[in-house]
Design a protein around this motif. Structure first.
Motif, PDB file in Angstrom:
ATOM      1  N   PRO A 177       0.799  -1.238   0.000  1.00  0.00           N
ATOM      2  CA  PRO A 177       0.000   0.000   0.000  1.00  0.00           C
ATOM      3  C   PRO A 177       0.829   1.284   0.000  1.00  0.00           C
ATOM      4  N   GLU A 180       1.271   3.107  -3.320  1.00  0.00           N
ATOM      5  CA  GLU A 180       0.134   3.764  -3.963  1.00  0.00           C
ATOM      6  C   GLU A 180       0.205   5.275  -3.755  1.00  0.00           C
ATOM      7  N   GLY A 181      -0.259   6.014  -4.713  1.00  0.00           N
ATOM      8  CA  GLY A 181      -0.292   7.466  -4.597  1.00  0.00           C
ATOM      9  C   GLY A 181       0.991   8.116  -5.068  1.00  0.00           C
ATOM     10  N   ASP A 182       0.895   9.405  -5.318  1.00  0.00           N
ATOM     11  CA  ASP A 182       2.019  10.166  -5.860  1.00  0.00           C
ATOM     12  C   ASP A 182       2.752  10.977  -4.800  1.00  0.00           C
TER      13      ASP A 182
END
Length: 316
Positions: A177, A180-182
């Motif tokens: 997890p 995930e994301g920038d």
């Protein structure tokens, strides 16, 4: 007065006043050690050791004063031998380097390879240990050069010189997890997962703990190890999120892991190279140092060794 008497005094302190251990260290008998110590005390006219019966239990005030003088005398005697060897066989001899696991595994291999090419007749001994053990090997004369991130700057008898700065990385399995994301990972996000990282006192662990403490976070450190390869192995097994030195991350070898830059989370770390103050280094020892850190030329190292203790210890 002779050097065997001085060595008996020094080793008695190093061995915790256990004369059996001193005798083994000096390849003699326990009565022989006792005799050397007593003869030295008789000649100097003072009691050097506190005694409980026949046992030595500590140093007297005169003994505390004498010990650093004895250390210097024995160091200079060793320096005399090194000077002679340096001129009689400048391309031959032995070099002992003490380093932490991370430095030995990731920072020194190319240095050792290049040094061996330059000095094939020099026997190189590489010792591994904790930062404190590296310092102790330098202080005892077992090692000529020490390399570590923590602890070396805290000893007045050592000259600790800056080598290079480095940061930490977060390592996780693919699909984790945190990938995930920038946005960059935060300490709050990191603290939600079990942590696998270095033991206390190793490879910038203090900066990791300090960063969490500043944010009032108590991470769940489930496993610690001295070596980054061990940490990465347990991360691959799913035991937690790893925090390792960035130099320990190799995309080719660590194909089953993903790395995230953590330089925004933890303070930058400083690796230091240390030598014992007052020691004589062979010419090839200076070449080893310069091969590792080109800015640490012989002139630079000699200048640092000649400087007062407070000035020679690099801040960091």
């Amino acid at each position: 007065m002779n050097f065997q008497q001085l060595r008996s005094l020094r080793e008695a302190v190093r061995c915790g006043f256990n004369l059996t251990d001193v005798a083994a260290m000096l390849h003699t008998s326990q009565p022989g050690v006792s005799r050397q110590i007593r003869e030295l005390e008789d000649e100097l006219g003072v009691d050097i050791f506190v005694r409980a019966g026949k046992r030595l239990t500590g140093l007297t005030p005169p003994g505390e004063t004498l010990l650093p003088i004895v250390e210097r005398l024995l160091l200079e005697a060793d320096n005399l031998k090194r000077v002679g060897h340096d001129f009689s066989a400048s391309q031959e001899g032995r070099l002992s380097v003490a380093a932490t696991h991370s430095q030995a595994r990731y920072a020194l291999p190319h240095v050792v390879r290049d040094f061996r090419a330059l000095f094939p007749q020099v026997t190189l001994h590489l010792h591994q240990g904790s930062p404190r053990q590296v310092a102790e090997m330098l202080l005892s004369g077992e090692a000529d050069i020490g390399v570590a991130t923590e602890a070396l700057a805290g000893y007045e008898a050592l000259v600790a010189l800056p080598c290079y700065r480095w940061t930490h990385s977060i390592v996780v399995p693919p699909g984790h997890p945190l990938l995930e994301g920038d946005e960059p990972v935060t300490l709050q996000q990191l603290a939600r997962y079990p942590i696998v990282t270095y033991e206390l006192g190793y490879t910038g662990r203090a900066h990791i703990d300090e960063a969490f403490a500043r944010e009032g976070l108590a991470p769940d450190v489930v496993l610690t190890a001295m070596d980054a390869d061990v940490i990465k192995t347990y991360v691959e097994l799913g035991m937690g999120v790893g925090i390792v030195a960035s130099i320990a991350v190799d995309p080719d070898r660590d194909r089953h892991l993903r790395a995230l830059d953590a330089r925004h989370l933890f303070e930058v770390n400083l690796t230091r190279l240390a030598v014992r103050r007052g020691s004589w280094l062979r010419g090839y020892a200076y070449r080893f140092i310069e091969t590792f850190v080109p800015t640490l030329t012989r002139a630079t190292v000699e200048q640092a060794m000649a400087a007062p203790a407070a000035a020679a210890i690099s801040p960091g």
